[in-house]
Design an enzyme around this catalytic site. Sequence first.
Site, PDB file in Angstrom:
ATOM      1  N   ASP A 110      -3.367 -18.067   1.709  1.00 21.05           N
ATOM      2  CA  ASP A 110      -4.538 -18.700   1.068  1.00 21.05           C
ATOM      3  C   ASP A 110      -5.140 -19.742   1.997  1.00 21.05           C
ATOM      4  O   ASP A 110      -6.360 -19.842   2.152  1.00 21.05           O
ATOM      5  CB  ASP A 110      -4.166 -19.293  -0.302  1.00 21.05           C
ATOM      6  CG  ASP A 110      -2.811 -19.971  -0.329  1.00 21.05           C
ATOM      7  OD1 ASP A 110      -2.021 -19.789   0.627  1.00 21.05           O
ATOM      8  OD2 ASP A 110      -2.525 -20.705  -1.282  1.00 21.05           O
ATOM      9  N   ASP A 157      -5.448  -6.514   6.013  1.00 17.51           N
ATOM     10  CA  ASP A 157      -6.623  -5.747   5.603  1.00 17.51           C
ATOM     11  C   ASP A 157      -7.746  -6.727   5.234  1.00 17.51           C
ATOM     12  O   ASP A 157      -8.895  -6.626   5.692  1.00 17.51           O
ATOM     13  CB  ASP A 157      -6.220  -4.898   4.386  1.00 17.51           C
ATOM     14  CG  ASP A 157      -7.293  -3.925   3.963  1.00 17.51           C
ATOM     15  OD1 ASP A 157      -8.292  -3.796   4.681  1.00 17.51           O
ATOM     16  OD2 ASP A 157      -7.135  -3.304   2.897  1.00 17.51           O
ATOM     17  N   LYS A 210       3.119 -15.412   2.416  1.00 15.18           N
ATOM     18  CA  LYS A 210       3.010 -16.143   1.157  1.00 15.18           C
ATOM     19  C   LYS A 210       4.448 -16.497   0.756  1.00 15.18           C
ATOM     20  O   LYS A 210       4.943 -16.127  -0.309  1.00 15.18           O
ATOM     21  CB  LYS A 210       2.301 -15.243   0.113  1.00 15.18           C
ATOM     22  CG  LYS A 210       1.959 -15.926  -1.186  1.00 15.18           C
ATOM     23  CD  LYS A 210       0.829 -16.917  -1.073  1.00 15.18           C
ATOM     24  CE  LYS A 210       0.595 -17.609  -2.402  1.00 15.18           C
ATOM     25  NZ  LYS A 210      -0.261 -18.806  -2.307  1.00 15.18           N
ATOM     26  N   ASP A 225     -11.155  -8.173   7.837  1.00 13.60           N
ATOM     27  CA  ASP A 225     -12.565  -8.016   7.452  1.00 13.60           C
ATOM     28  C   ASP A 225     -13.272  -9.368   7.420  1.00 13.60           C
ATOM     29  O   ASP A 225     -14.435  -9.487   7.825  1.00 13.60           O
ATOM     30  CB  ASP A 225     -12.686  -7.331   6.091  1.00 13.60           C
ATOM     31  CG  ASP A 225     -12.777  -5.823   6.240  1.00 13.60           C
ATOM     32  OD1 ASP A 225     -12.432  -5.321   7.330  1.00 13.60           O
ATOM     33  OD2 ASP A 225     -13.187  -5.143   5.289  1.00 13.60           O
ATOM     34  N   TYR A 275       0.821  -1.215   0.000  1.00  9.46           N
ATOM     35  CA  TYR A 275       0.000   0.000   0.000  1.00  9.46           C
ATOM     36  C   TYR A 275       0.857   1.269   0.000  1.00  9.46           C
ATOM     37  O   TYR A 275       0.364   2.363  -0.280  1.00  9.46           O
ATOM     38  CB  TYR A 275      -0.940   0.033   1.216  1.00  9.46           C
ATOM     39  CG  TYR A 275      -2.045  -1.017   1.189  1.00  9.46           C
ATOM     40  CD1 TYR A 275      -2.219  -1.845   0.091  1.00  9.46           C
ATOM     41  CD2 TYR A 275      -2.904  -1.156   2.263  1.00  9.46           C
ATOM     42  CE1 TYR A 275      -3.216  -2.811   0.078  1.00  9.46           C
ATOM     43  CE2 TYR A 275      -3.914  -2.113   2.253  1.00  9.46           C
ATOM     44  CZ  TYR A 275      -4.063  -2.936   1.158  1.00  9.46           C
ATOM     45  OH  TYR A 275      -5.056  -3.880   1.155  1.00  9.46           O
TER      46      TYR A 275
END
Length: 357
Positions: free
Chosen positions: A223, A247, A191, A251, A142
């Site tokens: 994943d 992020d 990852k 959620d 980001y």
Amino acid sequence: MNYTIALIRGDGIGPEIVGSAVRVLEKVGQKFGHTFTFRDYLMGGCAIDACGTPLPEETVQGCLASDSVLLGAVGGPKWDKNPAALRPEKGLLGIRAALGLYTNLRPAKLYPAFAEECPLRADIVAKGFDLLIVRELTGGIYFGERGRREGKFGPEAYDTEAYSVMEIERIARVAFETAKKRGGKLVSIDKANVLETSRLWRETMHRIGEEYPEVALSDMLVDNAAMQLVRCPSQFDVVVTSNMFGDILSDEASQITGSIGLLPSASLGDGTRGLYEPIHGSAPDIAGQDKANPIATILSAAMMLRYSFGLAAEADAIEAAVDRVLAAGLRTADILGTSNAKPLGCTAMTDAILAVL
Ligand code: NAD
């Protein structure tokens, strides 16, 4: 002990829900012998109206001079069409940067009283869950270099993920310290089978982990983590991950609680000062009507006691009071679900929590 708390009530329901949390903190202060001094600062839409900027310098200085910061929420339709520099959210990003907050803590807990609202299968819900996501907040993709260019197949866009050893080390320490204060289990999500940043992340987590023999560290690919969160959330205690993965996963984790309106959050940096706020917004549709649910803000205040002031018994007392009130079937309108209880307003819900405290 004496603590100074900066209050940013903000817009919409912000003043109502922060007012409720202040009442709860005052009660905890009386009960446990602490003095909380509250100082009010403007941010968001109300600051734009009063000072012409979403984050007045006085607010930044006031927060820097306080032991911690409690925020309601900012924003509303009145300021939606403002240019970028005069948007209430600009205040949020600005205060996080000014306070050097690089960690976001997001708990996701299933309240038995809300089991019916949980979208997961009954046998998964029956096991319950109570996890905390530690998300890196100021690094990664980001904030990396980005742009448009001419690529092999014509015009393309790119974003880059970069993490320094320093950034990973500091979030690792927060995660291990947090796991120490909870169940002593930490899952680091990355990852590493594909990304070099993830390989550095994993290496660094394990090196810092050697300083925390009391915490059980394991790794999980992102994943798989997304799948495990809905397959068996009870396996998690504390989870640490990068900005983008955090992020998305935070959620997902809030959604499976079935009670997003109850969830608090914390942003931390070096030192003990943090910014504590509910995860919901300023709910302008119900502002000023005494209908807001104050629980997420009250639980944010409990997190402040636990993580900024080291007052675990005091935080436990608030969380237990909320648990009891919800278990007794008391509800605000937003969390009625299938219940046919008569909804309480913000003041009455706060009174009920204070009565248990
Ligand atoms: P929202 O979370 O404010 O509201 C969504 C819905 O949930 C509304 O129907 C609202 O009435 C209800 N709701 C939310 N919190 C509640 C509470 N405590 N009690 C009872 N009901 C509650 O999200 P939105 O409508 O997308 O955004 C409204 C404003 O809030 C926007 O200006 C947005 O930018 C801002 N916002 C601010 C923050 C923040 O300050 N951190 C976060 C998200 C949104």
